[in-house]
Design an enzyme around this catalytic site. Structure first.
Site, PDB file in Angstrom:
ATOM      1  N   THR A 117     -18.250  29.408  45.028  1.00 35.78           N
ATOM      2  CA  THR A 117     -18.699  29.619  43.654  1.00 35.78           C
ATOM      3  C   THR A 117     -17.538  29.853  42.695  1.00 35.78           C
ATOM      4  OG1 THR A 117     -19.925  31.172  42.225  1.00 35.78           O
ATOM      5  CG2 THR A 117     -18.993  32.068  44.235  1.00 35.78           C
ATOM      6  N   TYR A 141     -21.134  39.515  44.493  1.00 31.79           N
ATOM      7  CA  TYR A 141     -21.463  38.138  44.858  1.00 31.79           C
ATOM      8  C   TYR A 141     -20.194  37.299  44.964  1.00 31.79           C
ATOM      9  CZ  TYR A 141     -22.745  33.260  44.129  1.00 31.79           C
ATOM     10  OH  TYR A 141     -22.838  31.902  44.238  1.00 31.79           O
TER      11      TYR A 141
END
Length: 331
Positions: A117, A141
């Site tokens: 990501t 995250y």
């Protein structure tokens, strides 16, 4: 080549399975169905219900099906949730990834693709962001994904495993043929939520933060069509199969749209002027994330085919309508 796709019943994973089957590849899907859907899995893919963190199960699947590549999508993806539940994210995104990598090494799988990501960059000081930018995630995250990248890097140095980590920017849209899309009712993706508002499934849309240092005060993101992203994964598998070295690539178009611009696009495409409310910033949201995607174009020869915001919105809207029809049929 037989490819094991973890999380293949989910949003991006199901599109990868479509791309692999369209290319004639053998596919095994491993998914615990905690957020995915059994009906989203291509009918010609082998389906195994289970957890990617179950090292014994993964090993059996690899041996039984002759798996020689793993594409790892399984994981938790909601940035604000990771701030509230960091340990849950480190368990699901890091600890279970470690078990999956260990099973790959123990069973001689030579190729591994990882769904990473742009959140690994945090509040990047440059725009567009290149792969060489400092890695400084601002949410658990992003950190949980970065930790898996580091595990892959170190494992590839010690074992005959080559990997590609693809750092996604904002994935959106749906399969142009209507075979899959973002199906989770709790999804927080902006385009998903906005199309739900346009169809009356939400009373309004919240804009989280209007005071960012951007042209209109709302966050800027680089939106990439999920089908273009799946094609990038297929090219990455081909690159590794041809002897390519382990690598990291950004996946985006190199152009940012603000939250307000996306909302206007959804209103334009849908023809619906739904209510929009302003809300405080969410924890863990950087002001701007726009990709420098020149490396993936140069090395993999990736060329986007659906690089148009209105097209992305139209496909997402069509999928949302199909989900509504599916729910009505089930009532």
């Amino acid at each position: 080549m037989t490819v094991l796709v973890t999380g293949g019943a989910g949003y991006i994973g199901s599109h990868m399975v479509l791309a692999l089957r369209d290319a004639g590849r053998n596919v095994v899907v491993l998914d615990n169905l905690s957020t995915g859907f059994r009906w989203a899995v291509h009918p010609e893919a082998v389906f195994v219900e289970g957890d990617c963190g179950d090292e014994d199960l993964v090993g059996r699947v690899i041996r039984e099906h002759g798996v020689d590549a793993i594409v790892h999508f399984a994981g938790s993806i909601v940035v604000p949730d990771s701030v509230v539940d960091p340990l849950g994210y480190y368990l699901n995104n890091t600890v279970r990834s470690r078990a999956l990598i260990a099973a790959a090494v123990a069973n001689g799988v030579p190729r591994f693709l990882f769904s990473s990501t742009a959140a690994v960059y945090g509040d990047a000081k440059e725009s567009p962001i290149a792969e060489s930018a400092p890695l400084d995630p601002v949410s658990p995250y992003g950190t949980s994904k970065l930790m898996t990248e580091l595990m892959l890097r170190d494992t590839a140095r010690a074992h005959p495993l080559k990997y590609v980590a693809l750092r996604y920017f904002n994935v959106a849209g749906a399969d142009p043929a209507g075979r899959s899309g973002q199906s989770s009712p709790r999804a927080t993706h902006l385009i998903k939520v906005a199309t739900q508002a346009a169809l009356g499934e939400r009373t309004h849309l919240d804009v989280f933060g209007t005071d960012y240092p951007t042209p209109d005060g709302t966050c800027l993101r680089d939106y990439i069509h999920v089908t273009d992203l799946a094609r990038a994964h297929v090219l990455a598998l081909d690159y590794l199969a041809a002897g390519g070295a382990s690598a990291v690539f950004n996946c985006g178009y190199g152009r940012g749209y603000s939250v307000l611009q996306v909302i206007e696009a959804v209103k334009r495409v849908s023809g619906v002027d739904f209510p929009v409310n302003h809300a405080p910033r969410r924890a863990g949201d950087p002001a701007a994330l726009v990709a420098d995607a020149s490396r993936i174009r140069e090395v993999l020869g990736w060329r986007p085919e659906l690089d148009d915001l209105d097209t992305i919105v139209a496909h997402a809207l069509a999928w949302e309508r199909s989900l509504a029809a599916r729910r009505r049929a089930a009532e």
